[in-house]
Design an enzyme around this catalytic site. Structure first.
Site, PDB file in Angstrom:
ATOM      1  N   LYS A 187       0.833  -1.211   0.000  1.00 35.09           N
ATOM      2  CA  LYS A 187       0.000   0.000   0.000  1.00 35.09           C
ATOM      3  C   LYS A 187       0.873   1.270   0.000  1.00 35.09           C
ATOM      4  O   LYS A 187       2.083   1.183   0.074  1.00 35.09           O
ATOM      5  CB  LYS A 187      -0.969  -0.030   1.187  1.00 35.09           C
ATOM      6  CG  LYS A 187      -1.885  -1.272   1.178  1.00 35.09           C
ATOM      7  CD  LYS A 187      -2.895  -1.261   0.029  1.00 35.09           C
ATOM      8  CE  LYS A 187      -3.458  -2.629  -0.315  1.00 35.09           C
ATOM      9  NZ  LYS A 187      -4.483  -3.145   0.560  1.00 35.09           N
TER      10      LYS A 187
HETATM   11  C1  LIG Z   1      -5.501  -4.322   0.800  1.00 33.10           C
HETATM   12  C2  LIG Z   1      -6.962  -4.132   0.811  1.00 33.10           C
HETATM   13  C3  LIG Z   1      -7.762  -4.524   1.897  1.00 33.10           C
HETATM   14  C4  LIG Z   1      -7.210  -5.332   3.044  1.00 33.10           C
HETATM   15  O1  LIG Z   1      -6.198  -4.699   3.715  1.00 33.10           O
HETATM   16  P1  LIG Z   1      -5.362  -5.544   4.807  1.00 33.10           P
HETATM   17  O2  LIG Z   1      -4.644  -4.478   5.577  1.00 33.10           O
HETATM   18  O3  LIG Z   1      -4.424  -6.424   4.036  1.00 33.10           O
HETATM   19  O4  LIG Z   1      -6.309  -6.301   5.622  1.00 33.10           O
HETATM   20  C5  LIG Z   1      -9.095  -4.220   1.891  1.00 33.10           C
HETATM   21  N1  LIG Z   1      -9.659  -3.579   0.849  1.00 33.10           N
HETATM   22  C6  LIG Z   1      -8.946  -3.202  -0.221  1.00 33.10           C
HETATM   23  C7  LIG Z   1      -9.624  -2.468  -1.337  1.00 33.10           C
HETATM   24  C8  LIG Z   1      -7.572  -3.489  -0.287  1.00 33.10           C
HETATM   25  O5  LIG Z   1      -6.872  -3.141  -1.364  1.00 33.10           O
END
Ligand SMILES: *Cc1c(COP(=O)(O)O)cnc(C)c1O
Length: 412
Positions: A187
């Site tokens: 991210k």
């Molecule tokens: C990465 C992601 C998640 C989950 O995030 P985590 O921190 O890995 O639990 C949820 N929604 C979207 C759109 C994502 O890209």
């Protein structure tokens, strides 16, 4: 033939600096690894960055979504509307509350929830709405919030892509009742694994904090602190979703870099748009006026009818050129569990289905060098067959023996 890269260009590799390393080492040496003062500092810094009232750090965005839904009172018998163009975690969080997820198709240009499609899915059972700001582009929040007000729906923003996103002067994650962020390694900023909830509601914030730590009474994380042992009470059956100081140690310094990284990705976005505009592929729509795009993903569409190359053959050819790529996302109804459990069919969400079958995410990290960008462009051209003098049709008939042609054939 052009040469291959020496090293594989990893998709979504994090950008970490010496400050993160120092802070993690400091935590290790301090002996305080779990939830503690650094988590509190990280929450304060994040709250200040987002201009939010309350911030609760957790171990993932999935946990943040799950707890936000529970705090909103979502449970069995309720329906929650969201997008089919998202990561499975968005849907699974709804499933784990006992509620029924309901999908509304996306707008083909923005790839975000289409308010008209959402309106058509609202029933007396609808309890909440989970907009996902796809790739970092804000959803049409004015229309969605208006629907939510009319039908008394809680709005939980999935901001996993939307750390820096703004919509008409307001920051993503502060527009609805809850905003959920991810600090997963790929991210825009990372804590390894991690998440955060923002909410304007003090009572909900206290409940969320409790639910994230076994349902224990306030400040129970201090029970082994140097003030001596403190009793705690279990007030409800909570979850083990708390963030560690070790994770917050990384986040504190990642947060300080986000604007610099955002500026670099904005430049990369412009470079990609210029370099790819002459190629027969679909490019992302420009950011809308009065919004700020977080530039989390740069996605292109590969239309087989236009290029003679299937999306999956394109993915394989990029890998062959040692360029890491992603798919965000095969639409949720393509997965067997949801088909079997909810009877969903991809063709019932035609925009998400088409995007999911054509989309490719190109490397888009602030770490990319000019040479990396040149390599990506070369690989895209190669994967589209643009380096081959003979027409794609000839290759498809098997006259050519290139790997790309074989890939094409093997993919059907
Ligand atoms: C990465 C992601 C998640 C989950 O995030 P985590 O921190 O890995 O639990 C949820 N929604 C979207 C759109 C994502 O890209």
């Amino acid at each position: 033939m052009t040469k291959k890269r020496e090293s594989f260009l990893v998709f979504g590799a994090p950008t970490l600096g010496a400050a993160e390393v120092r802070e993690v080492v400091h935590s290790l040496k301090s002996g305080w690894l779990g939830t503690g003062p650094k988590v509190t500092r990280f929450e304060e810094d994040f709250k200040a960055y987002k201009k939010a009232n309350h911030a609760i750090a957790l171990n993932s965005c999935t946990a943040a979504l799950h707890l936000s839904l529970l705090a909103a009172g979502v449970g069995p018998g309720d329906e929650v509307i969201t997008t089919p163009l998202t990561f499975c975690a968005t849907i699974n969080a709804i499933v784990h509350t006992g509620a029924t997820p309901v999908l509304a198709d996306v707008d083909p240009q923005t790839m975000n929830l289409d308010p008209a499609q959402v309106a058509a899915k609202i029933t007396p059972r609808t309890r909440a709405l989970v907009p996902v700001h796809f790739a970092g582009r804000p959803c049409p929040m004015e229309e969605l919030l208006c629907l939510a007000r009319t039908h008394h729906l809680t709005v939980i923003e999935d901001c996993a892509h939307a750390l820096e996103t703004e919509y008409r002067g307001r920051k993503a994650g502060t527009l609805g009742d809850f905003g959920c962020f991810s600090f997963y390694a790929t991210k825009n900023m990372t804590t390894g694994e991690g998440g955060m909830i923002l909410t304007p509601d003090a009572e909900a914030a206290a409940r969320l904090r409790r639910l994230g730590l076994h349902g224990l009474s306030k400040d129970a994380w201090k029970r082994f602190a140097d003030e001596g042992y403190q009793h705690y009470q279990v007030l409800e059956a909570g979850f083990k979703y708390n963030m560690m100081d070790l994770q917050a140690a990384i986040g504190l310094h990642q947060l300080q870099r986000i604007e610099r990284h955002w500026e670099r990705r904005q430049q990369l976005w412009q470079r990609y748009m210029e370099m790819l505009s002459s190629l027969p592929i679909g490019l992302p729509a420009s950011p809308e006026p009065e919004t700020r795009h977080a530039y989390h993903l740069f996605t292109v569409l590969i239309e087989e009818a236009r290029t003679g190359v299937s999306r999956d053959a394109f993915l394989a050819a990029m890998g062959e050129r040692r360029i890491g790529v992603g798919v965000h996302y095969l639409s949720v109804p393509e997965h067997v569990f949801y088909q079997q459990t909810f009877g969903w069919r991809p063709e019932d969400y035609p925009q998400a289905q088409r995007i999911g079958r054509q989309t490719v995410s190109l490397p888009f990290s602030p770490r990319l060098t000019d040479q990396d960008i040149a390599d990506v462009l070369e690989a895209v051209r190669y994967s589209l067959g643009l380096r081959f003098p003979r027409s794609l049709k000839t290759l498809q008939r098997g006259a050519g023996v290139s790997t790309r042609a074989r890939l094409k054939i093997s993919q059907g």
